[in-house]
Motif scaffolding. Structure first.
Motif, PDB file in Angstrom:
ATOM      1  N   GLY A  17      10.106  43.768  51.987  1.00  0.00           N
ATOM      2  CA  GLY A  17       8.874  44.560  51.845  1.00  0.00           C
ATOM      3  C   GLY A  17       7.657  43.849  52.388  1.00  0.00           C
ATOM      4  O   GLY A  17       6.567  43.967  51.844  1.00  0.00           O
ATOM      5  N   ALA A  20       7.167  44.126  58.400  1.00  0.00           N
ATOM      6  CA  ALA A  20       8.153  44.944  59.116  1.00  0.00           C
ATOM      7  C   ALA A  20       8.685  46.042  58.191  1.00  0.00           C
ATOM      8  O   ALA A  20       8.798  47.206  58.581  1.00  0.00           O
ATOM      9  N   TYR A  38      13.179  47.578  49.155  1.00  0.00           N
ATOM     10  CA  TYR A  38      13.627  46.600  48.146  1.00  0.00           C
ATOM     11  C   TYR A  38      13.224  45.214  48.612  1.00  0.00           C
ATOM     12  O   TYR A  38      13.659  44.747  49.668  1.00  0.00           O
ATOM     13  N   LEU A  45       3.142  39.899  47.861  1.00  0.00           N
ATOM     14  CA  LEU A  45       3.168  39.007  49.025  1.00  0.00           C
ATOM     15  C   LEU A  45       1.768  38.813  49.603  1.00  0.00           C
ATOM     16  O   LEU A  45       1.583  38.025  50.528  1.00  0.00           O
ATOM     17  N   ARG A  48       0.108  35.489  50.808  1.00  0.00           N
ATOM     18  CA  ARG A  48       0.870  34.476  51.498  1.00  0.00           C
ATOM     19  C   ARG A  48       0.440  34.242  52.941  1.00  0.00           C
ATOM     20  O   ARG A  48       0.714  33.206  53.516  1.00  0.00           O
ATOM     21  N   TRP A 122      14.147  42.740  43.845  1.00  0.00           N
ATOM     22  CA  TRP A 122      15.512  43.184  44.174  1.00  0.00           C
ATOM     23  C   TRP A 122      15.971  42.403  45.392  1.00  0.00           C
ATOM     24  O   TRP A 122      15.383  42.496  46.466  1.00  0.00           O
ATOM     25  N   ALA A 152      14.770  44.360  57.209  1.00  0.00           N
ATOM     26  CA  ALA A 152      13.434  43.861  57.541  1.00  0.00           C
ATOM     27  C   ALA A 152      13.213  42.616  56.681  1.00  0.00           C
ATOM     28  O   ALA A 152      12.137  42.391  56.152  1.00  0.00           O
ATOM     29  N   SER A 158      19.542  38.577  55.220  1.00  0.00           N
ATOM     30  CA  SER A 158      20.863  38.814  54.622  1.00  0.00           C
ATOM     31  C   SER A 158      21.541  40.000  55.302  1.00  0.00           C
ATOM     32  O   SER A 158      22.768  40.073  55.352  1.00  0.00           O
ATOM     33  N   GLY A 314      11.817  43.407  63.173  1.00  0.00           N
ATOM     34  CA  GLY A 314      10.935  42.273  62.874  1.00  0.00           C
ATOM     35  C   GLY A 314      11.655  40.952  63.039  1.00  0.00           C
ATOM     36  O   GLY A 314      12.520  40.785  63.900  1.00  0.00           O
ATOM     37  N   PRO A 322       5.780  30.963  67.290  1.00  0.00           N
ATOM     38  CA  PRO A 322       4.486  31.621  67.104  1.00  0.00           C
ATOM     39  C   PRO A 322       3.480  31.408  68.233  1.00  0.00           C
ATOM     40  O   PRO A 322       2.421  32.029  68.212  1.00  0.00           O
ATOM     41  N   GLY A 325       2.415  34.616  69.431  1.00  0.00           N
ATOM     42  CA  GLY A 325       1.514  35.372  68.537  1.00  0.00           C
ATOM     43  C   GLY A 325       1.807  36.863  68.474  1.00  0.00           C
ATOM     44  O   GLY A 325       0.891  37.673  68.411  1.00  0.00           O
ATOM     45  N   VAL A 328       3.838  40.013  64.192  1.00  0.00           N
ATOM     46  CA  VAL A 328       3.434  41.199  63.435  1.00  0.00           C
ATOM     47  C   VAL A 328       3.446  42.426  64.347  1.00  0.00           C
ATOM     48  O   VAL A 328       3.923  43.505  63.969  1.00  0.00           O
TER      49      VAL A 328
HETATM   50  C1  LIG Z   1       3.425  29.161  61.884  1.00  0.00           C
HETATM   51  C2  LIG Z   1       3.487  30.631  62.149  1.00  0.00           C
HETATM   52  C3  LIG Z   1       2.411  31.280  62.772  1.00  0.00           C
HETATM   53  C4  LIG Z   1       2.468  32.647  63.064  1.00  0.00           C
HETATM   54  N1  LIG Z   1       1.405  33.236  63.685  1.00  0.00           N
HETATM   55  C5  LIG Z   1       1.484  34.554  64.015  1.00  0.00           C
HETATM   56  C6  LIG Z   1       0.422  35.215  64.742  1.00  0.00           C
HETATM   57  O1  LIG Z   1      -0.599  34.626  65.110  1.00  0.00           O
HETATM   58  N2  LIG Z   1       0.565  36.519  65.045  1.00  0.00           N
HETATM   59  C7  LIG Z   1       1.663  37.231  64.665  1.00  0.00           C
HETATM   60  O2  LIG Z   1       1.730  38.417  64.942  1.00  0.00           O
HETATM   61  N3  LIG Z   1       2.677  36.640  63.969  1.00  0.00           N
HETATM   62  C8  LIG Z   1       2.618  35.331  63.661  1.00  0.00           C
HETATM   63  N4  LIG Z   1       3.648  34.738  62.995  1.00  0.00           N
HETATM   64  C9  LIG Z   1       4.855  35.528  62.701  1.00  0.00           C
HETATM   65  C10 LIG Z   1       4.685  36.515  61.570  1.00  0.00           C
HETATM   66  O3  LIG Z   1       4.246  35.879  60.408  1.00  0.00           O
HETATM   67  C11 LIG Z   1       6.056  37.176  61.348  1.00  0.00           C
HETATM   68  O4  LIG Z   1       6.600  37.527  62.589  1.00  0.00           O
HETATM   69  C12 LIG Z   1       5.934  38.430  60.541  1.00  0.00           C
HETATM   70  O5  LIG Z   1       5.404  38.169  59.271  1.00  0.00           O
HETATM   71  C13 LIG Z   1       7.347  39.044  60.420  1.00  0.00           C
HETATM   72  O6  LIG Z   1       7.406  39.916  59.424  1.00  0.00           O
HETATM   73  P1  LIG Z   1       8.781  40.414  58.828  1.00  0.00           P
HETATM   74  O7  LIG Z   1       8.396  41.489  57.863  1.00  0.00           O
HETATM   75  O8  LIG Z   1       9.757  40.705  59.893  1.00  0.00           O
HETATM   76  O9  LIG Z   1       9.386  39.149  58.058  1.00  0.00           O
HETATM   77  P2  LIG Z   1       8.833  38.368  56.787  1.00  0.00           P
HETATM   78  O10 LIG Z   1       7.352  38.416  56.730  1.00  0.00           O
HETATM   79  O11 LIG Z   1       9.508  37.050  56.795  1.00  0.00           O
HETATM   80  O12 LIG Z   1       9.354  39.215  55.545  1.00  0.00           O
HETATM   81  C14 LIG Z   1      10.706  39.288  55.160  1.00  0.00           C
HETATM   82  C15 LIG Z   1      10.717  39.767  53.704  1.00  0.00           C
HETATM   83  O13 LIG Z   1      12.053  39.981  53.315  1.00  0.00           O
HETATM   84  C16 LIG Z   1      12.233  39.499  51.995  1.00  0.00           C
HETATM   85  N5  LIG Z   1      13.648  39.189  51.825  1.00  0.00           N
HETATM   86  C17 LIG Z   1      14.346  38.168  52.398  1.00  0.00           C
HETATM   87  N6  LIG Z   1      15.634  38.205  52.023  1.00  0.00           N
HETATM   88  C18 LIG Z   1      15.760  39.280  51.195  1.00  0.00           C
HETATM   89  C19 LIG Z   1      16.862  39.831  50.499  1.00  0.00           C
HETATM   90  N7  LIG Z   1      18.096  39.303  50.551  1.00  0.00           N
HETATM   91  N8  LIG Z   1      16.650  40.952  49.741  1.00  0.00           N
HETATM   92  C20 LIG Z   1      15.411  41.516  49.671  1.00  0.00           C
HETATM   93  N9  LIG Z   1      14.330  41.016  50.317  1.00  0.00           N
HETATM   94  C21 LIG Z   1      14.505  39.911  51.083  1.00  0.00           C
HETATM   95  C22 LIG Z   1      11.345  38.272  51.925  1.00  0.00           C
HETATM   96  O14 LIG Z   1      10.993  37.936  50.590  1.00  0.00           O
HETATM   97  C23 LIG Z   1      10.142  38.728  52.751  1.00  0.00           C
HETATM   98  O15 LIG Z   1       9.140  39.314  51.973  1.00  0.00           O
HETATM   99  C24 LIG Z   1       3.624  33.385  62.695  1.00  0.00           C
HETATM  100  C25 LIG Z   1       4.695  32.752  62.058  1.00  0.00           C
HETATM  101  C26 LIG Z   1       4.641  31.384  61.797  1.00  0.00           C
HETATM  102  C27 LIG Z   1       5.818  30.703  61.132  1.00  0.00           C
END
Ligand SMILES: Cc1cc2nc3c(=O)[nH]c(=O)nc-3n(C[C@H](O)[C@H](O)[C@H](O)COP(=O)(O)OP(=O)(O)OC[C@H]3O[C@@H](n4cnc5c(N)ncnc54)[C@H](O)[C@@H]3O)c2cc1C
Length: 416
Positions: A17, A20, A38, A45, A48, A122, A152, A158, A314, A322, A325, A328
């Protein structure tokens, strides 16, 4: 995007959640899907995130997802510059851009998604086929059946582990140390120098970036914002990384370590390096930070992101370093592409095959671009200029990393 509502009876389960998952949840809900998200974390979050580089397309995606673009989305900066150890400018690039806060994007997507369909605490434990549908099993013993499961769940997904267990994060050979400081705690002189700038420097085999981002309350007002910094810092694979990820009690954390558990000796070494290597002006925000977050940098490259009734989006699908950039932005693009394919194709399997074909090349390109931009740190070179075969000038780094990925290849070596 045309909003189609013919899938009223279709049910989607989104695992994860964060941005992505919320993009996907909102896009699919707008098309009439019965969607539930879920999320493993019990707590919100929202706190963070730090800064993210933002592009015009990010605003379009937020609007297309039905959410309200945070106002302001970010801080307007006029350009990018790189300085040497003594603070002298070595490259400049006039590039108006917004530097947004991750939290603002998360909150706006979250506000749009129905709270009673977002289930915190969850954790997905497995996926099973279930008579043409898919069954998501959770560690609390519950199971939910759906027509579509959207993974996502980030770089250690997982969902990906269930569908393509051989695809594993690959450590890049360096970490990002990150910090943020309230602008009010910084000197007028520092604020005046950095007010509209996204600034880079390349301290001995590493890369340091600093830029302003909105304050915790979303404020873009000078003095109420935060200054965000990020130091890409080599840490040897194997024993070096394991040592960094080992806390004071000897517990080894597999992929990253909470800031409070990083051992004092690592912080002391980092701070000693800061004194030796950083240009003087960055010492102020660096030492004003109350704590440092450390994030090892990994590449994740999937071979497939659309399965019969499971899709990866995502960071679960691809993680580009990164430097590019786009994490997101890519999360939003993936979610929109998935929703569009589902709206176009009568069968879910057909839609997921189309999604896979559409988004794999973009994911691969962003991973490759991130590797290229970080190669000098990975190889322990004393700056991008030390190996001409890398074909990477400081000018390219500060320009290229400011652009959406599809324009990047054209920009390399061909900067305006
Ligand atoms: C140092 C750094 C700098 C960055 N700078 C940038 C930037 O300038 N611009 C940009 O666009 N992006 C940047 N990013 C990348 C960006 O933060 C991520 O690409 C973005 O947050 C991806 O989102 P996501 O929802 O795919 O994954 P995430 O944000 O990782 O979310 C995944 C979610 O899934 C949940 N989850 C995991 N496993 C399970 C499970 N088994 N069951 C249920 N839930 C689960 C987690 O708790 C989490 O909340 C940066 C990343 C890093 C590390």
């Amino acid at each position: 995007m045309a909003v189609r509502t013919h899938r009223h009876s279709h049910k989607a389960v989104v695992i994860g959640g964060s941005v992505a998952g919320l993009f996907a949840g909102n896009f699919l809900a707008r098309q009439g899907w019965d969607v539930r998200i879920y999320e493993r974390a019990r707590e919100s979050l929202a706190s963070r995130g730090l800064g993210i580089a933002s592009h015009g397309e990010l605003e379009d995606l937020i609007v297309a997802a039905g959410a309200t673009v945070p106002s302001p989305l970010g801080i307007d900066v006029t350009g990018r510059s790189a300085i040497d150890r003594h603070g002298e400018t070595i490259a400049r690039f006039d590039y108006p851009q917004q530097l947004a806060g991750w939290t603002g994007v998360f909150r706006s997507l979250s506000a749009r998604f129905p709270a009673d369909r977002y289930h915190s605490g969850w954790e997905l434990s497995g996926i099973e086929p279930s008579g043409g549908r898919a069954l998501a099993r959770f560690s609390n013993g519950e199971a939910v059946e759906a027509d579509l499961i959207v993974g996502a769940d980030g770089f250690r997904s997982s969902v990906r582990a269930a569908m393509a267990p051989h695809v594993q994060p690959r450590y890049a050979g360096y970490v990002a140390w990150r910090g943020a400081v309230e602008e009010g705690a910084l000197s007028d002189a520092f604020r005046a120098e950095t007010v509209n700038q996204f600034c880079f420097c390349f301290p001995k085999g590493s890369e340091f970036i600093g830029y302003p981002v909105p304050g915790d309350d979303g404020s873009a007002e000078l003095g109420r914002r935060r200054y965000n910094f990020l130091w890409y810092y080599p840490v040897a694979p194997g024993a070096g990384l394991t040592d960094l990820l080992t806390d004071a009690r000897g517990v080894v954390h597999e992929y990253s370590i909470p800031p409070s558990l990083v051992r004092t000796e690592h912080i002391e070494r980092l701070q000693a390096d800061a004194r030796d290597l950083l240009p003087t002006k960055f010492l102020e925000p660096f030492f004003a930070a109350s704590h440092y977050l450390v994030q090892p940098i990994y590449d994740v490259e999937s071979e497939r992101i659309g399965f019969d009734n499971v899709a990866l989006i995502g960071d679960a699908a691809f993680v580009a370093r990164p430097h590019v950039g786009v994490g997101v932005l890519k999360a939003g693009q993936d979610a929109r592409a998935l929703a569009q394919c589902l709206a176009r194709d009568a069968s879910i399997a057909g839609a997921l095959a189309a999604y896979d074909a559409e988004r794999l090349p973009e994911g691969r390109a962003s991973v490759a671009a991130g590797r290229h931009l970080g190669a000098f740190i990975e190889r322990g070179l004393d700056g991008p200029w030390t190996d001409p075969s890398l074909d990477l000038r400081v000018e390219d780094i500060i320009r290229v990393s400011g652009r959406p990925v599809q324009k990047r290849q054209a920009a390399i070596g061909n900067a305006p």
